[in-house]
Design a protein around this motif. Structure first.
Motif, PDB file in Angstrom:
ATOM      1  N   PHE A  46       0.947  -1.281  -0.045  1.00  0.00           N
ATOM      2  CA  PHE A  46       0.052   0.015  -0.049  1.00  0.00           C
ATOM      3  C   PHE A  46       0.881   1.177   0.106  1.00  0.00           C
ATOM      4  CE2 PHE A  46      -2.310   3.382   2.413  1.00  0.00           C
ATOM      5  CZ  PHE A  46      -3.339   3.420   1.608  1.00  0.00           C
ATOM      6  N   GLU A  47       1.998   1.146   1.121  1.00  0.00           N
ATOM      7  CA  GLU A  47       2.989   2.457   0.976  1.00  0.00           C
ATOM      8  C   GLU A  47       3.628   2.729  -0.275  1.00  0.00           C
ATOM      9  OE1 GLU A  47       4.622   1.922   4.692  1.00  0.00           O
ATOM     10  OE2 GLU A  47       2.652   2.597   5.701  1.00  0.00           O
ATOM     11  N   GLU A  48       4.026   1.542  -0.924  1.00  0.00           N
ATOM     12  CA  GLU A  48       4.776   1.528  -2.242  1.00  0.00           C
ATOM     13  C   GLU A  48       3.966   2.377  -3.215  1.00  0.00           C
ATOM     14  OE1 GLU A  48       7.425  -2.471  -1.368  1.00  0.00           O
ATOM     15  OE2 GLU A  48       6.104  -2.225  -2.944  1.00  0.00           O
ATOM     16  N   ILE A  49       2.557   1.679  -3.314  1.00  0.00           N
ATOM     17  CA  ILE A  49       1.821   1.863  -4.314  1.00  0.00           C
ATOM     18  C   ILE A  49       1.231   3.603  -4.306  1.00  0.00           C
ATOM     19  CG2 ILE A  49      -0.360   1.318  -5.833  1.00  0.00           C
ATOM     20  CD1 ILE A  49       0.539  -1.515  -5.720  1.00  0.00           C
ATOM     21  N   SER A  50       0.928   3.650  -3.165  1.00  0.00           N
ATOM     22  CA  SER A  50       0.526   5.105  -2.964  1.00  0.00           C
ATOM     23  C   SER A  50       1.119   6.136  -3.418  1.00  0.00           C
ATOM     24  CB  SER A  50       0.230   5.273  -1.283  1.00  0.00           C
ATOM     25  OG  SER A  50       1.340   5.415  -0.786  1.00  0.00           O
ATOM     26  N   LEU A  51       2.754   5.863  -3.742  1.00  0.00           N
ATOM     27  CA  LEU A  51       3.526   6.970  -4.378  1.00  0.00           C
ATOM     28  C   LEU A  51       3.397   7.386  -5.575  1.00  0.00           C
ATOM     29  CD1 LEU A  51       6.900   5.604  -2.598  1.00  0.00           C
ATOM     30  CD2 LEU A  51       5.485   7.451  -1.760  1.00  0.00           C
ATOM     31  N   GLU A  52       2.494   6.393  -6.142  1.00  0.00           N
ATOM     32  CA  GLU A  52       1.863   6.586  -7.788  1.00  0.00           C
ATOM     33  C   GLU A  52       0.868   7.560  -7.532  1.00  0.00           C
ATOM     34  OE1 GLU A  52       1.874   2.930  -9.906  1.00  0.00           O
ATOM     35  OE2 GLU A  52       3.613   2.248  -8.774  1.00  0.00           O
ATOM     36  N   TYR A  53       0.219   7.557  -6.504  1.00  0.00           N
ATOM     37  CA  TYR A  53      -1.086   8.439  -6.559  1.00  0.00           C
ATOM     38  C   TYR A  53      -0.899   9.583  -5.656  1.00  0.00           C
ATOM     39  CZ  TYR A  53      -2.707   4.231  -9.185  1.00  0.00           C
ATOM     40  OH  TYR A  53      -2.739   3.360  -9.945  1.00  0.00           O
ATOM     41  N   LEU A  54      -0.047  10.535  -5.879  1.00  0.00           N
ATOM     42  CA  LEU A  54       0.161  11.566  -4.926  1.00  0.00           C
ATOM     43  C   LEU A  54      -0.952  12.382  -4.543  1.00  0.00           C
ATOM     44  CD1 LEU A  54       3.877  12.382  -5.738  1.00  0.00           C
ATOM     45  CD2 LEU A  54       2.957  10.876  -3.804  1.00  0.00           C
ATOM     46  N   ASP A  55      -2.035  12.506  -5.923  1.00  0.00           N
ATOM     47  CA  ASP A  55      -3.233  13.350  -5.749  1.00  0.00           C
ATOM     48  C   ASP A  55      -4.236  12.756  -4.864  1.00  0.00           C
ATOM     49  OD1 ASP A  55      -3.264  11.080  -7.541  1.00  0.00           O
ATOM     50  OD2 ASP A  55      -5.129  11.813  -8.411  1.00  0.00           O
ATOM     51  N   ILE A  56      -4.034  11.524  -4.365  1.00  0.00           N
ATOM     52  CA  ILE A  56      -4.930  11.002  -3.255  1.00  0.00           C
ATOM     53  C   ILE A  56      -4.358  10.846  -1.706  1.00  0.00           C
ATOM     54  CG2 ILE A  56      -6.301   8.702  -2.711  1.00  0.00           C
ATOM     55  CD1 ILE A  56      -6.407   8.563  -5.924  1.00  0.00           C
ATOM     56  N   GLN A  57      -5.055  11.298  -0.843  1.00  0.00           N
ATOM     57  CA  GLN A  57      -4.839  11.178   0.333  1.00  0.00           C
ATOM     58  C   GLN A  57      -4.517   9.761   0.977  1.00  0.00           C
ATOM     59  OE1 GLN A  57      -7.683  13.695   2.586  1.00  0.00           O
ATOM     60  NE2 GLN A  57      -6.482  12.993   4.439  1.00  0.00           N
ATOM     61  N   THR A  58      -3.690   9.375   1.713  1.00  0.00           N
ATOM     62  CA  THR A  58      -3.757   8.060   2.307  1.00  0.00           C
ATOM     63  C   THR A  58      -3.407   8.083   3.693  1.00  0.00           C
ATOM     64  OG1 THR A  58      -1.297   7.971   1.902  1.00  0.00           O
ATOM     65  CG2 THR A  58      -2.648   7.194   0.170  1.00  0.00           C
ATOM     66  N   GLU A  59      -3.921   6.942   4.266  1.00  0.00           N
ATOM     67  CA  GLU A  59      -3.610   6.692   5.744  1.00  0.00           C
ATOM     68  C   GLU A  59      -3.685   5.032   5.972  1.00  0.00           C
ATOM     69  OE1 GLU A  59      -6.844   8.502   8.201  1.00  0.00           O
ATOM     70  OE2 GLU A  59      -8.453   7.423   7.126  1.00  0.00           O
ATOM     71  N   HIS A  60      -3.149   4.774   7.283  1.00  0.00           N
ATOM     72  CA  HIS A  60      -3.123   3.310   7.578  1.00  0.00           C
ATOM     73  C   HIS A  60      -3.834   3.310   8.843  1.00  0.00           C
ATOM     74  CE1 HIS A  60      -1.616  -0.338   9.581  1.00  0.00           C
ATOM     75  NE2 HIS A  60      -2.061  -0.766   8.372  1.00  0.00           N
ATOM     76  N   MET A  61      -4.597   2.308   9.239  1.00  0.00           N
ATOM     77  CA  MET A  61      -4.996   2.142  10.705  1.00  0.00           C
ATOM     78  C   MET A  61      -5.002   0.708  10.819  1.00  0.00           C
ATOM     79  SD  MET A  61      -8.675   4.011  10.888  1.00  0.00           S
ATOM     80  CE  MET A  61      -8.694   5.922  10.453  1.00  0.00           C
ATOM     81  N   ILE A  62      -4.851   0.536  11.952  1.00  0.00           N
ATOM     82  CA  ILE A  62      -4.924  -1.030  12.632  1.00  0.00           C
ATOM     83  C   ILE A  62      -6.370  -1.344  12.454  1.00  0.00           C
ATOM     84  CG2 ILE A  62      -4.563  -2.686  14.587  1.00  0.00           C
ATOM     85  CD1 ILE A  62      -1.975  -1.555  13.261  1.00  0.00           C
ATOM     86  N   ILE A  63      -6.856  -2.458  11.997  1.00  0.00           N
ATOM     87  CA  ILE A  63      -8.248  -2.950  11.637  1.00  0.00           C
ATOM     88  C   ILE A  63      -8.874  -2.681  13.031  1.00  0.00           C
ATOM     89  CG2 ILE A  63      -7.639  -5.509  12.056  1.00  0.00           C
ATOM     90  CD1 ILE A  63     -10.174  -3.947   9.563  1.00  0.00           C
ATOM     91  N   ASP A  64      -8.425  -2.926  14.385  1.00  0.00           N
ATOM     92  CA  ASP A  64      -9.439  -3.094  15.456  1.00  0.00           C
ATOM     93  C   ASP A  64      -9.870  -1.564  15.640  1.00  0.00           C
ATOM     94  OD1 ASP A  64      -6.697  -2.761  16.083  1.00  0.00           O
ATOM     95  OD2 ASP A  64      -6.752  -4.004  17.396  1.00  0.00           O
ATOM     96  N   ILE A  65      -8.869  -0.710  15.491  1.00  0.00           N
ATOM     97  CA  ILE A  65      -9.371   0.865  15.707  1.00  0.00           C
ATOM     98  C   ILE A  65     -10.125   1.097  14.699  1.00  0.00           C
ATOM     99  CG2 ILE A  65      -7.345   1.722  15.071  1.00  0.00           C
ATOM    100  CD1 ILE A  65      -9.745   3.175  18.038  1.00  0.00           C
ATOM    101  N   GLY A  66      -9.919   0.626  13.473  1.00  0.00           N
ATOM    102  CA  GLY A  66     -10.364   0.968  12.136  1.00  0.00           C
ATOM    103  C   GLY A  66     -11.967   0.739  12.183  1.00  0.00           C
ATOM    104  N   ALA A  67     -12.159  -0.546  12.417  1.00  0.00           N
ATOM    105  CA  ALA A  67     -13.483  -1.029  12.640  1.00  0.00           C
ATOM    106  C   ALA A  67     -14.390  -0.338  13.626  1.00  0.00           C
ATOM    107  CB  ALA A  67     -13.402  -2.459  13.093  1.00  0.00           C
TER     108      ALA A  67
END
Ligand code: NAD
Length: 485
Positions: A189-210
């Protein structure tokens, strides 16, 4: 207009009722579709196909390449595989796209601004369905995550976001615990996000995400995650939007697509004409877009939105304060048909167009990144034993006697926790022992050394149930440490 041939499966439980309602609406909207029936699920299991799919159904689906499917009941217990999972994986439908939207104030929800799309990986993870009973007390399910699998789904999520004017992609994993499997998903996800700099990204651990999905879902836009987590959070999102009966999903691959509601066959309400057909109808709208019929998709979705606005509701979303008329499945379909040509007054109206907003991706978009093969070096082995003893020291003594000259016993764990050398008496042990052997000194080892070790175990009456080679890839260990190591 040339007719598109589409396979359809009526499914189990409420399946035939909601499929009948949806086909009636599409016919009234004059969608140019020729339906080709296939039988899947309960009837097929009962006729002796443990996969739930007969060969003639495969033939039809592979010819039409598009399937609209009602939910299917997977019989409990061993001996049966889920048809849903088999279809998605056999047809390479790697992306499961699940839009979840609130229709407030017409459908009661505590989250009126909820509008998210969950892009769920569809072919891997624990749903690979590779399970084994290994000992008296232990069963195992293999969690498989591949780099190409992660690249395809992550890239799909970013492409989807771009094409649908969505501004943020959130990745959810449990990489703090599963450092290799979920760690790979996050890394890709972090590697590919570099190809989509127009899109905001974030990561969450699934438990707090849910937890945040359940609490503040409006903060999410597109979520990309692995198979099991995606399955769970999309039910949460659909339910808090108003009902699991409202959301449809598209399963997209390079060679075909399958459209279905996100809910199951709801056996508790089957045959009563009370099920909400909206989930399957929204799946059918996604299908019309995929088939290049955006005008029909727009017509149907707007008639449906107008029906929701009029308070014509099935029981799952009927509330005295917002609803006007309680209807059954077929009457709801008739109300949608009566509204064909209408647009909603308050809810945002649908407006699909060709070809930019097609959710189908060009195959180049899912191509995986070319990578050189890593330098792979065998540096040890984990051998799993079914052993009914209770004392790790006793097992260690037996194993130390049989180690070949080039390898030594380095570690024993039980359920992943180190119990030798220097375990705690408090650790509760079961009959499943992982024994790690490493080279002595700087010796290199080969597969033959492992075979020698297994043979020695066999001669000593030790029941080995599984082995995993320990390898380094370009000098990086490709295995996890034990808890407490
Ligand atoms: P379910 O989604 O069938 O039902 C959960 C609850 O939601 C039930 O109370 C049900 O009445 C309600 N519900 C579901 N759809 C509804 C609708 N359209 N309108 C109104 N209420 C609705 O989940 P379950 O009970 O866990 O599963 C039942 C069966 O469905 C199982 O055999 C499961 O394997 C299967 N299943 C199939 C699919 C699929 O085919 N894609 C997906 C999930 C579950």
């Amino acid at each position: 207009m040339e007719k598109r041939v589409v396979a359809f499966a009526e499914g189990d439980g409420i399946g035939p009722e909601i499929m009948g309602a949806v086909q009636k609406i599409l016919a009234a909207a004059q969608a140019p579709i020729e339906w080709s029936p296939v039988v899947l699920g309960k009837q097929v299991y009962e006729s002796g196909h443990s996969s739930g799919i007969a060969p003639e159904a495969w033939e039809t689906i592979r010819q039409t390449r598009v399937l609209l499917k009602s939910p299917l009941t997977t019989p409990q217990g061993g001996g049966y595989k889920s048809v849903n999972v088999t279809l998605r994986k056999s047809l390479g439908l790697y992306a499961n796209v699940r839009p979840c939207i609130a229709y407030a104030p017409f459908v009661v929800t505590r989250h009126p601004k909820l509008d998210m799309v969950i892009v769920r990986e569809n072919e891997e993870d624990l749903y690979a369905g590779i399970e084994h009973r290994q000992t008296d007390d232990v069963v195992q399910c293999l969690k498989l995550i591949s780099r190409p699998g992660c690249e395809k789904i992550v890239r799909y999520a970013f492409e989807y976001a771009r094409k649908n004017n969505r501004s943020k992609v959130t990745c959810m994993t449990k990489d703090n615990i599963m450092k290799l499997t979920d760690g790979l998903f996050r890394q890709v996800f972090e590697e590919i996000s570099l190809e989509y700099l127009d899109i905001q990204t974030e990561h969450m651990i699934i438990d707090i995400g849910a937890a945040r999905i359940a609490d503040t879902p409006e903060r999410f836009d597109v979520i990309v995650t692995s198979n099991l987590y995606g399955d769970i959070i999309s039910d949460i999102a659909a339910q808090i939007a108003g009902s699991v009966g409202l959301a449809g999903s598209a399963n997209i691959g390079e060679h075909g697509a399958l459209f279905e509601a996100i809910h199951g066959s709801a056996p508790d309400i089957a045959g009563q004409d009370i099920a909400n057909p909206s989930g399957l109808l929204m799946a059918a709208v996604q299908m019309l877009v995929h088939l290049g019929l955006p005008d029909h998709a727009t017509l149907v979705q707007n008639a449906w939105l107008k029906t929701l606005e009029e308070g014509i509701h099935t029981a799952d979303i009927f509330r005295a304060e917002t609803s006007q008329v309680l209807v059954g499945t077929q009457a709801f379909a008739d109300a949608v048909i009566a509204n064909l040509g209408e647009v909603p007054l308050l809810l945002p109206s649908a407006c699909y167009s060709m070809p930019e907003e097609s959710q189908e991706l060009p195959s180049a978009a899912v191509a995986t990144l070319p990578r050189p093969c890593a330098r792979k070096e065998l540096v040890g082995v984990d051998i799993f034993l079914h052993w009914r003893g209770t004392c790790p020291e006793e097992l260690a003594m037996r194993l130390q006697k049989l180690g070949p000259a080039c390898m030594r016993l380095a570690l024993i764990t039980n359920r992943g926790v180190k119990v030798w050398p220097g375990g705690f008496a408090e650790t509760s042990c079961i009959d499943h022992w992982r024994c790690r052997f490493l080279p002595i000194g700087t010796k290199t080892i080969v597969h033959g050394d492992i075979l020698g070790l297994l043979t020695a175990m066999d001669m000593a009456g030790l029941d080995f149930i599984k082995m995993e080679n320990l390898c380094q890839f370009d000098g990086v260990p490709g295995y996890a440490l034990a808890q407490g190591q």
